[in-house]
Design an enzyme around this catalytic site. Structure first.
Site, PDB file in Angstrom:
ATOM      1  N   CYS A 137       0.827  -1.207   0.000  1.00  0.00           N
ATOM      2  CA  CYS A 137       0.000   0.000   0.000  1.00  0.00           C
ATOM      3  C   CYS A 137       0.864   1.261   0.000  1.00  0.00           C
ATOM      4  CB  CYS A 137      -0.886   0.025   1.227  1.00  0.00           C
ATOM      5  SG  CYS A 137      -1.836  -1.463   1.456  1.00  0.00           S
ATOM      6  N   ARG A 177       5.013   0.019  -6.313  1.00  0.00           N
ATOM      7  CA  ARG A 177       5.037  -0.778  -5.075  1.00  0.00           C
ATOM      8  C   ARG A 177       4.069  -1.949  -5.130  1.00  0.00           C
ATOM      9  NH1 ARG A 177       6.971   2.516  -0.571  1.00  0.00           N
ATOM     10  NH2 ARG A 177       5.712   1.288   0.841  1.00  0.00           N
ATOM     11  N   TRP A 187      -3.024  -2.716  -1.461  1.00  0.00           N
ATOM     12  CA  TRP A 187      -2.647  -4.094  -1.798  1.00  0.00           C
ATOM     13  C   TRP A 187      -3.416  -4.941  -0.798  1.00  0.00           C
ATOM     14  CZ3 TRP A 187       0.204  -8.172   0.528  1.00  0.00           C
ATOM     15  CH2 TRP A 187       0.692  -9.134  -0.364  1.00  0.00           C
ATOM     16  N   ASN A 189      -1.651   2.101   5.916  1.00  0.00           N
ATOM     17  CA  ASN A 189      -0.752   1.012   5.495  1.00  0.00           C
ATOM     18  C   ASN A 189      -0.450   0.188   6.732  1.00  0.00           C
ATOM     19  OD1 ASN A 189      -0.574   2.236   3.064  1.00  0.00           O
ATOM     20  ND2 ASN A 189       1.584   2.784   3.205  1.00  0.00           N
ATOM     21  N   GLY A 190      -0.409  -1.132   6.572  1.00  0.00           N
ATOM     22  CA  GLY A 190      -0.052  -1.983   7.706  1.00  0.00           C
ATOM     23  C   GLY A 190      -1.189  -2.928   8.043  1.00  0.00           C
ATOM     24  N   GLU A 231      18.628 -17.083  -7.569  1.00  0.00           N
ATOM     25  CA  GLU A 231      18.190 -15.747  -7.966  1.00  0.00           C
ATOM     26  C   GLU A 231      17.583 -15.775  -9.378  1.00  0.00           C
ATOM     27  OE1 GLU A 231      17.404 -13.089  -6.791  1.00  0.00           O
ATOM     28  OE2 GLU A 231      17.492 -11.639  -8.420  1.00  0.00           O
ATOM     29  N   LYS A 263      13.714 -14.708 -10.498  1.00  0.00           N
ATOM     30  CA  LYS A 263      13.374 -13.722 -11.539  1.00  0.00           C
ATOM     31  C   LYS A 263      12.370 -14.322 -12.519  1.00  0.00           C
ATOM     32  CE  LYS A 263      14.413 -10.800 -10.143  1.00  0.00           C
ATOM     33  NZ  LYS A 263      15.165 -10.674  -8.952  1.00  0.00           N
ATOM     34  N   GLU A 310       8.832 -14.878 -10.789  1.00  0.00           N
ATOM     35  CA  GLU A 310       8.030 -13.731 -10.340  1.00  0.00           C
ATOM     36  C   GLU A 310       7.477 -12.895 -11.482  1.00  0.00           C
ATOM     37  OE1 GLU A 310       9.848 -10.656  -7.888  1.00  0.00           O
ATOM     38  OE2 GLU A 310      11.752 -10.944  -8.877  1.00  0.00           O
ATOM     39  N   HIS A 324      18.987 -36.648  -6.481  1.00  0.00           N
ATOM     40  CA  HIS A 324      18.467 -37.187  -5.218  1.00  0.00           C
ATOM     41  C   HIS A 324      16.949 -37.013  -5.118  1.00  0.00           C
ATOM     42  CE1 HIS A 324      22.456 -38.110  -3.774  1.00  0.00           C
ATOM     43  NE2 HIS A 324      22.850 -36.899  -4.140  1.00  0.00           N
ATOM     44  N   LYS A 337       6.515  -4.145  -4.380  1.00  0.00           N
ATOM     45  CA  LYS A 337       7.939  -3.806  -4.405  1.00  0.00           C
ATOM     46  C   LYS A 337       8.507  -3.739  -3.003  1.00  0.00           C
ATOM     47  CE  LYS A 337      11.794  -2.470  -6.267  1.00  0.00           C
ATOM     48  NZ  LYS A 337      12.603  -3.554  -6.868  1.00  0.00           N
TER      49      LYS A 337
HETATM   50  O1  M6R Z   1      13.588  -4.329  -0.326  1.00  0.00           O
HETATM   51  P1  M6R Z   1      14.167  -5.666  -0.025  1.00  0.00           P
HETATM   52  O2  M6R Z   1      15.455  -5.918  -0.719  1.00  0.00           O
HETATM   53  O3  M6R Z   1      14.308  -5.943   1.452  1.00  0.00           O
HETATM   54  O4  M6R Z   1      13.115  -6.708  -0.581  1.00  0.00           O
HETATM   55  C1  M6R Z   1      13.227  -8.079  -0.362  1.00  0.00           C
HETATM   56  C2  M6R Z   1      12.375  -8.859  -1.324  1.00  0.00           C
HETATM   57  O5  M6R Z   1      11.028  -8.562  -1.135  1.00  0.00           O
HETATM   58  C3  M6R Z   1      12.734  -8.586  -2.786  1.00  0.00           C
HETATM   59  O6  M6R Z   1      14.088  -8.814  -3.026  1.00  0.00           O
HETATM   60  C4  M6R Z   1      11.906  -9.466  -3.731  1.00  0.00           C
HETATM   61  O7  M6R Z   1      12.268 -10.802  -3.577  1.00  0.00           O
HETATM   62  C5  M6R Z   1      12.074  -9.005  -5.179  1.00  0.00           C
HETATM   63  N1  M6R Z   1      10.793  -8.779  -5.768  1.00  0.00           N
HETATM   64  C6  M6R Z   1      12.749  -9.975  -6.052  1.00  0.00           C
HETATM   65  O8  M6R Z   1      12.919  -9.499  -7.340  1.00  0.00           O
END
Ligand code: M6R
Length: 605
Positions: free
Chosen positions: A2, A27, A74, A100-101, A482, A486, A489, A505, A600
């Site tokens: 949010c 975000r 959100w 927010n929260g 990683e 990517k 997501e 395994h 985000k």
């Molecule tokens: O702002 P941060 O680096 O703490 O965020 C952590 C994760 O939410 C963030 O890296 C998330 O996994 C990304 N969307 C990945 O691309």
């Protein structure tokens, strides 16, 4: 997650709120709304699900305001509906609130105080605005006292609140706990926002707010009380970001821009943190604190956690202190057995991740030292840690983190070198970080220039795939994790990063005709083994793709990556993986920058 915006004291309120909400789109959100009050004291509430563009269609020229509040939601409590979107309002339509929260005890509060009230939404937020209304209208409290009383009932909940009483609409009531919120100081009017990016067109001067603070914001004044009810002044700071840095310019989307920016981010980090001789320039107290510790903990979530895994290799090789990398949401509640002198390194692009913050609050209570490596100056994790090192990568807007990941690794390398040379470690002494970051930048650029080939591979192998695997060993395994994050997501291909030796395994059972398996091969000592593991999957029908370092590449490798120091190969091997994910998403006609269900900045636990 949010986003909050607010403004008081200008007839441009509507455009300031809408522009602010657009800047917060990155975000992640699923509905949005504004409430403005015009100079003739008329209220205009406009809310809509979906994109801000949907909201804008409803904001005609009758919607005018001299003050107002706005929100991108959100969904957490209640589905994505207009009724559940914010601003939420009291039944008499006097009070409007954005939040927010998460209010942990909202059901109990509803039962105890509001059993006679008809609720319009399923949100936790509506409970708070109805409570304020009850305390004012039925119990006779002032708005200030009613709001403070409501807040005092919230226990350990997280909130950034912005409340407007339409009987005095130039006054904004603000409160914060564990959710980011800033005041922006403008000429003759003031703004409120959950991220300075939202208001950079209005001001560069922002005021920090601390947890437990209560504020009254008027066009020409800001009154602050701390959690003990004492009037205090809070520091202001300047945000040194050109608003155009947060624009995508001629790029079709932010992710591509941010991928392309990575060579320059490397060069900038070298010029910021290294002197002319290539020696790190880092606060000596920080280096001493790290040197005194008997174990390092690197704390992060998602991509930042993956950058931490590479950090472990860097610190253990150059600093020789055992290093653990922990997922913040797990570590926060694991009650870990700590050694005598732990030192904590927080990695967070946003500096606001609630899971990581929970860990930081816990370790602060125990009096341990910590460092936050973040992209956002004055963010919560930065303010609350003992030390901060800034990534200075420029705003990262796309939900998929790219340049923050590589900047985190590069800065970890600079820090490991700095600590390593302070203890005369041989690897650190011989590690020419300046030259290496130069090679990395050139290597990244060379891969970025192969976009067309990468797009072809994405189309051939991934666009129609349901499942894919990245595999590697050691540091290559960390990049595999990683790379697969990517892909999943933003392109919704179910992908896993695997230690290549571990496949046989169990997981190899998932390989079938046509399953893409991408091997990352950058380490001399394990290259042969990873190649054998790829062959095992090929024998079962997998389509093989390789990302291999030049000096150990073989005929038929798909992507050949220029040589850099073995500890820094993730900075280059990750680039084709970022672009494969990008083109897969793009060619599936998905929203690259704002993938479904994601935010985000993850400010709830
Ligand atoms: O702002 P941060 O680096 O703490 O965020 C952590 C994760 O939410 C963030 O890296 C998330 O996994 C990304 N969307 C990945 O691309």
């Amino acid at each position: 997650m949010c986003g909050i915006v607010g403004v008081t004291g200008t007839d441009n309120s509507v455009s300031i709120l809408i522009n602010g909400l657009e800047k917060l789109e990155y975000r992640g959100y699923d509905s949005a709304g504004i409430l403005v009050n015009d100079s003739e004291s008329n209220n205009h509430l406009v809310k809509q699900t979906g994109d801000i563009s949907n909201l804008k269609k409803l904001v005609d020229n009758k919607v005018k305001g001299h003050s107002g509040i706005g929100h991108t939601r959100w969904a957490t409590h209640g589905g994505v509906t207009v009724e559940n979107s914010h601003p939420q309002f009291s039944n008499d339509e006097r009070f409007y609130l954005v939040h927010n929260g998460v209010i942990e005890n909202y059901k109990e509060l509803k039962q105890e105080y509001l059993s006679d009230v008809n609720f319009k939404s399923q949100t936790d937020t509506e409970v708070i605005v109805q409570l304020v209304d009850k305390f004012v209208v039925k119990d006779g409290l002032s708005t200030k006292d009613a709001f403070k009383k409501a807040i005092s009932l919230l226990g350990n909940s997280s909130y950034g609140f912005l409340l407007i009483d339409t009987e005095d609409p130039e006054t904004l009531y603000v409160a914060k706990n564990k959710s980011p919120l800033l005041i922006g100081k403008c000429d003759g009017y003031n703004v409120v926002c959950s991220d300075s990016v939202a208001m950079l067109n209005e001001t560069k001067t922002f005021m920090e707010i601390e947890d437990g603070d209560f504020l009254i914001v008027k066009p020409n004044s800001v009154f602050v009380e701390d959690k003990n009810g004492k009037e205090v002044t809070r520091d202001t700071f300047e945000v040194d970001i050109d608003p155009s840095e947060a624009d995508k310019g001629t790029y079709p989307n932010y992710m591509l821009k941010e991928v392309d920016e990575q060579p320059n981010v490397m060069r900038h980090l070298a010029s910021k943190y290294l002197d002319q001789d290539g020696m790190p320039v880092i606060d000596k107290k920080l280096l001493d604190d790290i040197n005194k510790s008997d174990r390092l903990y690197i704390v992060g979530a998602g991509t930042s956690y993956h950058a931490g895994l590479v950090g472990k290799a860097l610190f253990e090789k150059m600093v020789k202190i055992p290093t653990e990398v922990v997922v913040s949401s797990e570590f926060a509640y694991a009650d870990p057995l700590l050694p005598n002198k732990p030192f904590f390194i927080f990695l967070s692009q946003s500096g606001e991740t609630a899971d990581s913050r929970e860990v930081l609050s816990n370790i602060n209570k125990k009096g341990y030292s910590s460092l936050t490596i973040t992209n956002v100056a004055n963010s919560t994790l930065s303010r609350e840690a003992t030390y901060t090192l800034l990534l200075e990568a420029g705003p990262e807007i796309s939900v998929a983190s790219t340049k923050a990941y590589t900047a985190q690794i590069a800065l970890e390398a600079i820090l490991a070198k700095a600590v390593g040379i302070s203890i005369n470690n041989e690897k650190a002494n011989n590690f020419d970080i300046k030259q290496q970051l130069g090679l990395v930048a050139t290597g990244m650029q060379a891969v970025i220039e192969e976009k067309q080939q990468i797009e072809e591979i994405a189309n051939e192998y991934f666009v129609k795939a349901n499942r894919a695997f990245y595999i590697g060993r050691g540091i290559d395994y960390y990049v595999s994790m990683e790379a697969s994050l990517k892909l999943k997501e933003i392109s919704y291909v179910q992908a896993e990063g695997f230690a290549s030796g571990e496949l046989k395994h169990g997981t190899i059972a998932l390989i079938e005709e046509g399953t893409p398996v991408i091997g990352i091969i950058s380490q001399d000592k394990t290259a042969g083994l990873t190649r054998s593991n790829l062959e095992e999957t090929a024998a079962r029908g997998a389509k093989i793709i390789t990302i291999a370092k030049q000096s150990i590449a073989k005929d038929g490798d798909t992507f050949i990556i220029p040589d850099v120091d073995e500890l820094l190969t993730p900075l280059v091997t990750v680039i084709p993986a970022q672009l494969l994910a990008y083109y897969t998403s793009l060619n599936k006609n998905l929203n690259v920058d704002r993938p479904r269900n994601l935010a985000k900045s993850v400010t709830v636990q």
